[in-house]
Write a protein that holds these residues in place. Sequence first.
Motif, PDB file in Angstrom:
ATOM      1  N   VAL A  47       0.774  -1.224   0.018  1.00 19.89           N
ATOM      2  CA  VAL A  47      -0.034  -0.020  -0.090  1.00 19.89           C
ATOM      3  C   VAL A  47       0.834   1.432  -0.118  1.00 19.89           C
ATOM      4  N   LEU A  48       0.651   2.015  -0.999  1.00 19.39           N
ATOM      5  CA  LEU A  48       1.254   3.229  -1.116  1.00 19.39           C
ATOM      6  C   LEU A  48       0.498   4.455  -0.686  1.00 19.39           C
ATOM      7  N   THR A  49       1.261   5.440  -0.037  1.00 18.22           N
ATOM      8  CA  THR A  49       0.351   6.488   0.439  1.00 18.22           C
ATOM      9  C   THR A  49       1.325   7.813   0.451  1.00 18.22           C
ATOM     10  N   ALA A  50       0.515   8.974   0.223  1.00 18.15           N
ATOM     11  CA  ALA A  50       1.391  10.178   0.090  1.00 18.15           C
ATOM     12  C   ALA A  50       0.544  11.152   0.318  1.00 18.15           C
ATOM     13  N   ASN A  51       0.843  12.285   1.117  1.00 13.36           N
ATOM     14  CA  ASN A  51      -0.117  13.432   1.570  1.00 13.36           C
ATOM     15  C   ASN A  51      -1.420  13.032   2.211  1.00 13.36           C
ATOM     16  N   GLY A  52      -1.170  11.906   2.855  1.00 12.27           N
ATOM     17  CA  GLY A  52      -2.348  11.476   3.838  1.00 12.27           C
ATOM     18  C   GLY A  52      -3.172  10.806   3.189  1.00 12.27           C
ATOM     19  N   ARG A  53      -2.875  10.332   1.834  1.00 14.09           N
ATOM     20  CA  ARG A  53      -4.124   9.585   1.080  1.00 14.09           C
ATOM     21  C   ARG A  53      -3.335   8.281   0.645  1.00 14.09           C
ATOM     22  N   VAL A  54      -4.167   7.309   0.279  1.00 16.04           N
ATOM     23  CA  VAL A  54      -3.660   6.028  -0.415  1.00 16.04           C
ATOM     24  C   VAL A  54      -3.525   6.350  -1.776  1.00 16.04           C
ATOM     25  N   THR A  55      -2.405   6.090  -2.481  1.00 14.43           N
ATOM     26  CA  THR A  55      -2.076   6.483  -3.874  1.00 14.43           C
ATOM     27  C   THR A  55      -2.236   5.242  -4.613  1.00 14.43           C
TER      28      THR A  55
ATOM     29  N   ARG B 107     -16.146  -6.210   7.928  1.00 12.07           N
ATOM     30  CA  ARG B 107     -16.697  -5.172   6.852  1.00 12.07           C
ATOM     31  C   ARG B 107     -17.677  -4.232   7.820  1.00 12.07           C
ATOM     32  N   ALA B 108     -18.263  -4.677   8.810  1.00 12.10           N
ATOM     33  CA  ALA B 108     -19.016  -3.850   9.528  1.00 12.10           C
ATOM     34  C   ALA B 108     -18.236  -2.858  10.360  1.00 12.10           C
ATOM     35  N   ILE B 109     -17.037  -2.976  10.588  1.00 13.47           N
ATOM     36  CA  ILE B 109     -16.475  -2.190  11.539  1.00 13.47           C
ATOM     37  C   ILE B 109     -15.184  -1.286  10.508  1.00 13.47           C
ATOM     38  N   THR B 110     -15.590  -1.425   9.222  1.00 17.44           N
ATOM     39  CA  THR B 110     -14.667  -0.604   8.315  1.00 17.44           C
ATOM     40  C   THR B 110     -15.718  -0.240   7.176  1.00 17.44           C
ATOM     41  N   SER B 111     -15.797  -0.824   6.179  1.00 10.74           N
ATOM     42  CA  SER B 111     -16.390  -0.197   5.082  1.00 10.74           C
ATOM     43  C   SER B 111     -18.105  -0.073   5.005  1.00 10.74           C
ATOM     44  N   VAL B 112     -18.665  -1.002   5.880  1.00 13.52           N
ATOM     45  CA  VAL B 112     -20.181  -0.720   6.162  1.00 13.52           C
ATOM     46  C   VAL B 112     -20.536   0.378   7.144  1.00 13.52           C
ATOM     47  N   ALA B 113     -19.458   0.637   8.166  1.00 15.84           N
ATOM     48  CA  ALA B 113     -19.493   1.790   8.903  1.00 15.84           C
ATOM     49  C   ALA B 113     -19.262   3.068   8.329  1.00 15.84           C
ATOM     50  N   ALA B 114     -18.246   2.955   7.550  1.00 11.88           N
ATOM     51  CA  ALA B 114     -18.151   4.373   6.803  1.00 11.88           C
ATOM     52  C   ALA B 114     -19.275   4.700   5.863  1.00 11.88           C
ATOM     53  N   GLY B 115     -20.117   3.620   5.357  1.00 11.88           N
ATOM     54  CA  GLY B 115     -21.291   4.385   4.563  1.00 11.88           C
ATOM     55  C   GLY B 115     -22.305   4.662   5.574  1.00 11.88           C
ATOM     56  N   ALA B 116     -22.412   3.955   6.878  1.00  9.26           N
ATOM     57  CA  ALA B 116     -23.521   4.449   7.844  1.00  9.26           C
ATOM     58  C   ALA B 116     -23.310   5.661   8.241  1.00  9.26           C
ATOM     59  N   CYS B 117     -21.915   6.027   8.449  1.00  4.33           N
ATOM     60  CA  CYS B 117     -21.621   7.514   8.924  1.00  4.33           C
ATOM     61  C   CYS B 117     -21.344   8.478   7.739  1.00  4.33           C
ATOM     62  N   ARG B 118     -21.447   8.106   6.474  1.00  2.00           N
ATOM     63  CA  ARG B 118     -21.462   9.019   5.422  1.00  2.00           C
ATOM     64  C   ARG B 118     -20.068   9.442   5.301  1.00  2.00           C
ATOM     65  N   VAL B 119     -19.161   8.735   5.361  1.00  2.89           N
ATOM     66  CA  VAL B 119     -17.876   8.880   4.837  1.00  2.89           C
ATOM     67  C   VAL B 119     -17.243   7.864   4.051  1.00  2.89           C
ATOM     68  N   ALA B 120     -18.015   7.160   3.273  1.00  2.38           N
ATOM     69  CA  ALA B 120     -17.358   6.134   2.344  1.00  2.38           C
ATOM     70  C   ALA B 120     -16.889   6.670   1.302  1.00  2.38           C
ATOM     71  N   GLY B 121     -15.776   6.451   0.737  1.00  4.97           N
ATOM     72  CA  GLY B 121     -15.147   7.253  -0.407  1.00  4.97           C
ATOM     73  C   GLY B 121     -13.659   7.942   0.090  1.00  4.97           C
TER      74      GLY B 121
ATOM     75  N   ALA C 139     -11.964   1.840   3.947  1.00  8.47           N
ATOM     76  CA  ALA C 139     -11.379   0.927   2.859  1.00  8.47           C
ATOM     77  C   ALA C 139      -9.878   1.224   2.427  1.00  8.47           C
ATOM     78  N   ILE C 140      -9.179   0.456   2.006  1.00  3.92           N
ATOM     79  CA  ILE C 140      -7.847   0.766   1.491  1.00  3.92           C
ATOM     80  C   ILE C 140      -7.763   0.634  -0.089  1.00  3.92           C
ATOM     81  N   ALA C 141      -7.918   1.837  -0.608  1.00  2.00           N
ATOM     82  CA  ALA C 141      -8.071   2.096  -1.995  1.00  2.00           C
ATOM     83  C   ALA C 141      -7.594   3.525  -2.190  1.00  2.00           C
ATOM     84  N   PRO C 142      -7.211   3.730  -3.598  1.00  7.12           N
ATOM     85  CA  PRO C 142      -6.663   5.047  -4.174  1.00  7.12           C
ATOM     86  C   PRO C 142      -7.606   5.907  -3.654  1.00  7.12           C
ATOM     87  N   GLY C 143      -7.166   7.086  -3.217  1.00  8.44           N
ATOM     88  CA  GLY C 143      -7.793   8.064  -2.767  1.00  8.44           C
ATOM     89  C   GLY C 143      -8.681   8.296  -1.582  1.00  8.44           C
ATOM     90  N   HIS C 144      -8.507   7.049  -0.805  1.00 11.85           N
ATOM     91  CA  HIS C 144      -9.066   7.270   0.535  1.00 11.85           C
ATOM     92  C   HIS C 144      -8.029   7.757   1.587  1.00 11.85           C
TER      93      HIS C 144
END
Length: 386
Positions: free
Chosen positions: A21-29, A331-345, A349-354
């Motif tokens: 996993v590569l990161t720069a400027n606080g984001r996953v690249t 999933r419930a304590i990562t991606s599903v929680a992010a969706g419920a809290c409206r911070v998905a994206g 998750a560990i994905a570019p831009g996150h």
Amino acid sequence: MLALRAPRLFDGHDLHHDRVVLTANGRVTAVVSGDPEDAPRVPGEPLTVVDLGEDATLLPGLIDCHVHLAFDASPDVVAALERPGLAGRMREAARAHLAAGVTTVRDLGDRGHLALELGLGLDGPEILAAGPPITTPRGHCWFLGGEAAGEQGVREAVRERAARGAHVVKMMVTGGEMTPGSHSHLLQYGPAELKAAVDEAHAHGLPITAHAHCAEGVAHALDAGFDSIEHCSFFTEDGYEVDHALIRRLASSGVVVSLTAGLVPSAVPPPPRIRARMAGISEAVRAFYAAGVRFVIGTDAGIGPPKPHGVLPYGAEMLVEHGYAPVDVLRAITSVAAGACRVAGRKGAIAPGHDADLLVVSGDPLTDITALRRPLAVYRMGRFVT
């Protein structure tokens, strides 16, 4: 730029092996396999490669969907509110979550909207705050300052929270166990007031969550259009009666149930009224999963000695002990929680831009969920914090 090499990567959805996993400027690249030197990178930027070890698993930072930073997990959290230095204790509580790998918390009840003003930055988790929960005069948690009566009163309360920059609205649909004169099995608001609060929250672009400890309260919250339901309990005056038909309705609705899971085993046991209902609570927890209810974990951290701040890994363990698949719990304590809290994206998750909020644990939590209690490293926006 930072490159983290892990033999196992849970990306918020699935498990992968031998990833960097590569990161720069606080984001996953980027997330790549093979040599990180071959990955896309900013020209001229030096690359630091960290090998996390042969038994490490890299995960997104965890998300606890229900905490109370203002409560200090003491035997009398209400009395403790009156001691000087509340904001300082809230900062310590937030840091305890971060040390446990929880990089985002949803605070569903503080005093004076302090959770919005702690100013921790990267020294603590991201805090998504509701401010004082909306409650009836002398209702559950009235001492936090969120009393509101009638349709107009609850609308004004929602508007105040929106104006202050709250991320979510919390409403006490039923009473609770902490407040003398308040009862978990009884409603606090009627359908008209609940609908007014929901409409006002949605008009301001805010999600709204319902504290509900009895079947009637859960049903009214569903009818009113709440986005999520905290606790989702089935208290009666003298016991606990699981409503399986209502659980099936929850499953078909898609509403998120925030399961109150997580106790430190060696701590003071729960109050007698809760202990007497533990069999019913366990039945409900199993029934939610069997029915396919969409769920996250909200630990209620801070409300007493069994729930210190940072208790989320124990909540994950509890659900697995009740028959939940570890992958669904993760999933419930990562991606599903992010969706419920409206911070998905950007979270969950560990994905570019996150955001590069990351947790490294010793072992494989998909085969041994207790690995979550063995953090090796926590990164907040790409910065190593513990």
